[in-house]
Design an enzyme around this catalytic site. Sequence first.
Site, PDB file in Angstrom:
ATOM      1  N   CYS A 158      10.333   5.304   9.698  1.00 39.95           N
ATOM      2  CA  CYS A 158       8.950   5.650  10.075  1.00 39.95           C
ATOM      3  C   CYS A 158       8.830   6.324  11.427  1.00 39.95           C
ATOM      4  CB  CYS A 158       8.095   4.393  10.118  1.00 39.95           C
ATOM      5  SG  CYS A 158       7.799   3.790   8.500  1.00 39.95           S
TER       6      CYS A 158
HETATM    7  N1  CO8 Z   1      -2.456  -4.293  -8.051  1.00 36.29           N
HETATM    8  C1  CO8 Z   1      -3.188  -5.414  -8.144  1.00 36.29           C
HETATM    9  N2  CO8 Z   1      -2.925  -6.536  -7.441  1.00 36.29           N
HETATM   10  C2  CO8 Z   1      -1.853  -6.502  -6.600  1.00 36.29           C
HETATM   11  C3  CO8 Z   1      -1.037  -5.362  -6.464  1.00 36.29           C
HETATM   12  C4  CO8 Z   1      -1.375  -4.223  -7.228  1.00 36.29           C
HETATM   13  N3  CO8 Z   1      -0.673  -3.074  -7.168  1.00 36.29           N
HETATM   14  N4  CO8 Z   1      -0.068  -5.639  -5.579  1.00 36.29           N
HETATM   15  C5  CO8 Z   1      -0.272  -6.901  -5.165  1.00 36.29           C
HETATM   16  N5  CO8 Z   1      -1.343  -7.436  -5.787  1.00 36.29           N
HETATM   17  C6  CO8 Z   1      -1.912  -8.781  -5.632  1.00 36.29           C
HETATM   18  C7  CO8 Z   1      -0.861  -9.770  -5.154  1.00 36.29           C
HETATM   19  O1  CO8 Z   1      -0.155 -10.322  -6.213  1.00 36.29           O
HETATM   20  C8  CO8 Z   1      -1.693 -10.780  -4.402  1.00 36.29           C
HETATM   21  O2  CO8 Z   1      -2.247 -11.686  -5.313  1.00 36.29           O
HETATM   22  P1  CO8 Z   1      -2.423 -13.247  -4.910  1.00 36.29           P
HETATM   23  O3  CO8 Z   1      -3.368 -13.237  -3.737  1.00 36.29           O
HETATM   24  O4  CO8 Z   1      -2.984 -13.831  -6.155  1.00 36.29           O
HETATM   25  O5  CO8 Z   1      -1.064 -13.723  -4.531  1.00 36.29           O
HETATM   26  C9  CO8 Z   1      -2.831  -9.968  -3.816  1.00 36.29           C
HETATM   27  O6  CO8 Z   1      -2.904  -8.787  -4.627  1.00 36.29           O
HETATM   28  C10 CO8 Z   1      -2.574  -9.590  -2.383  1.00 36.29           C
HETATM   29  O7  CO8 Z   1      -1.230  -9.075  -2.286  1.00 36.29           O
HETATM   30  P2  CO8 Z   1      -0.520  -8.776  -0.951  1.00 36.29           P
HETATM   31  O8  CO8 Z   1      -0.567  -9.967  -0.061  1.00 36.29           O
HETATM   32  O9  CO8 Z   1       0.843  -8.195  -1.220  1.00 36.29           O
HETATM   33  O10 CO8 Z   1      -1.464  -7.599  -0.431  1.00 36.29           O
HETATM   34  P3  CO8 Z   1      -1.882  -7.156   0.988  1.00 36.29           P
HETATM   35  O11 CO8 Z   1      -3.357  -7.240   1.066  1.00 36.29           O
HETATM   36  O12 CO8 Z   1      -1.047  -7.720   2.081  1.00 36.29           O
HETATM   37  O13 CO8 Z   1      -1.495  -5.592   0.925  1.00 36.29           O
HETATM   38  C11 CO8 Z   1       0.234  -4.072   1.541  1.00 36.29           C
HETATM   39  C12 CO8 Z   1      -0.181  -5.187   0.641  1.00 36.29           C
HETATM   40  C13 CO8 Z   1      -0.628  -2.874   1.255  1.00 36.29           C
HETATM   41  C14 CO8 Z   1       1.686  -3.721   1.261  1.00 36.29           C
HETATM   42  C15 CO8 Z   1       0.045  -4.504   3.027  1.00 36.29           C
HETATM   43  O14 CO8 Z   1       0.593  -5.778   3.261  1.00 36.29           O
HETATM   44  C16 CO8 Z   1       0.664  -3.545   4.007  1.00 36.29           C
HETATM   45  O15 CO8 Z   1       0.316  -2.381   4.079  1.00 36.29           O
HETATM   46  N6  CO8 Z   1       1.599  -4.015   4.843  1.00 36.29           N
HETATM   47  C17 CO8 Z   1       2.276  -3.179   5.852  1.00 36.29           C
HETATM   48  C18 CO8 Z   1       3.124  -2.227   5.169  1.00 36.29           C
HETATM   49  C19 CO8 Z   1       3.818  -1.240   6.012  1.00 36.29           C
HETATM   50  O16 CO8 Z   1       3.308  -0.664   6.933  1.00 36.29           O
HETATM   51  N7  CO8 Z   1       5.009  -1.040   5.640  1.00 36.29           N
HETATM   52  C20 CO8 Z   1       5.793  -0.027   6.179  1.00 36.29           C
HETATM   53  C21 CO8 Z   1       6.386   0.642   5.031  1.00 36.29           C
HETATM   54  S1  CO8 Z   1       6.936   2.233   5.236  1.00 36.29           S
HETATM   55  C22 CO8 Z   1       8.155   2.385   6.314  1.00 36.29           C
HETATM   56  O17 CO8 Z   1       8.340   1.581   7.132  1.00 36.29           O
HETATM   57  C23 CO8 Z   1       9.012   3.583   6.254  1.00 36.29           C
HETATM   58  C24 CO8 Z   1       9.965   3.607   5.175  1.00 36.29           C
HETATM   59  C25 CO8 Z   1      10.026   5.004   4.784  1.00 36.29           C
HETATM   60  C26 CO8 Z   1      10.526   5.403   3.509  1.00 36.29           C
HETATM   61  C27 CO8 Z   1       9.861   5.220   2.267  1.00 36.29           C
HETATM   62  C28 CO8 Z   1      10.407   5.839   1.089  1.00 36.29           C
HETATM   63  C29 CO8 Z   1      10.058   5.382  -0.240  1.00 36.29           C
END
Ligand code: CO8
Length: 375
Positions: A158
């Site tokens: 990133c």
């Molecule tokens: N649809 C429906 N429901 C879902 C989905 C979905 N797609 N995914 C998860 N849920 C559900 C879960 O099961 C959970 O249900 P429950 O509460 O019953 O357990 C609920 O929704 C909430 O799930 P999460 O806790 O996982 O959801 P969040 O609200 O935390 O959101 C995110 C998830 C969006 C991933 C969030 O946590 C986030 O953005 N975190 C930070 C991420 C970030 O910045 N990461 C960096 C990644 S990129 C990077 O660093 C560079 C790498 C570069 C290369 C990439 C190449 C591919």
Amino acid sequence: MSTKNVVISGSGLWTPENIITNEELAASYNTYAEKFNDENAAAIENGEVEAKPLSSAEFIEKASGIKSRYVYVKDGILDPERMTPNIPLRTENELSDQAEISVIAARKAMAAANKSAADIDAVIVSCAYTQRYYPAIAIEVQQELGIEGFGFDMLVACSAATFALQRACEMIAAGTARGVLVINPELTSPQNNFRDRDSHFIFGDVATATIVESADTCTSNHSYEILAMKAATVFSNNIRSNIGYMVNANNENPFSEYNFFHQEGRKVFKEVCPLAAEHIVESIQRAGLDIAQIKRWWLHQANINMNQLIAKKILGHLPGEREAPIVLDRYANTASAGSLIAFNLHHEDLVSGDHGLICSFGAGYSIGSLVLRKR
Ligand code: CO8
């Protein structure tokens, strides 16, 4: 080393023609998941296999702020039997995919900075993945653009863009290059696991390019002194992509979940937000400025809730669209390029003396920032 005479003088952006909406993505994933669950009904019933949960467009937008993403090649991604882009292998005599998109963004950045190949001494291609190890993509780009001097690739996930801009700035300050072209060809879609509900929506493809040079040679209409820069890394396993050159020797399936991008998204959110906020405050102090003097925040574009939390921590209020522009709603997370897309699309309205901050945060963990003043 003083960086005060070093400027960012041009920015270029390549945006793919193909768009995938949340609705299209969720429909394709759900078809895949339902088929998987049907085929494995007995094993799921007796607890041997875990059922695939369904995705939804509403969840994606609410959890991330992403509405759609651009992709280099759309063909294959939405096919429930394939779920990865179908990118034909090019021969060794053809321009590679990443060099091709790099050259488009680079030409735009050079035009914005009024630079020709003769003004550039170094090319840095810096991104989350390069499609091969050597020859460096940067050297291929260098040849295509007719640039003399040297080029190299660097990977910092990133923070690849901000870290590369800092290296470019040091080269100009040290006098080892007169002009540096930094390019971030982020082709994330081949490494995105479209079969994983938690991450299938996160990434998009793009390429950004930036020219860094001395203020003495700058003739651009929009240029920015680099007042301060800061880079920080803290090791974390919470965001990983394990694909690499040892995949054959490891006797592992290259398409396993282990090899694709995967993360502990919640932990990343919780751990990175305070680190980034603290980093930004220090970076602005390093420039001898107050928070209130920063007019534009070109923040990393991973998650809108993350940006709002960080900005609120620093500013004490939620920033408006002009103060901290959001591009992730259309572009999704484009690894290192997000803050530079925001810069590219939202910098020309600033006036001389205005300050802005570019900041990236994510895998590594890595955080990089540059404090700028418009000339
Ligand atoms: N649809 C429906 N429901 C879902 C989905 C979905 N797609 N995914 C998860 N849920 C559900 C879960 O099961 C959970 O249900 P429950 O509460 O019953 O357990 C609920 O929704 C909430 O799930 P999460 O806790 O996982 O959801 P969040 O609200 O935390 O959101 C995110 C998830 C969006 C991933 C969030 O946590 C986030 O953005 N975190 C930070 C991420 C970030 O910045 N990461 C960096 C990644 S990129 C990077 O660093 C560079 C790498 C570069 C290369 C990439 C190449 C591919």
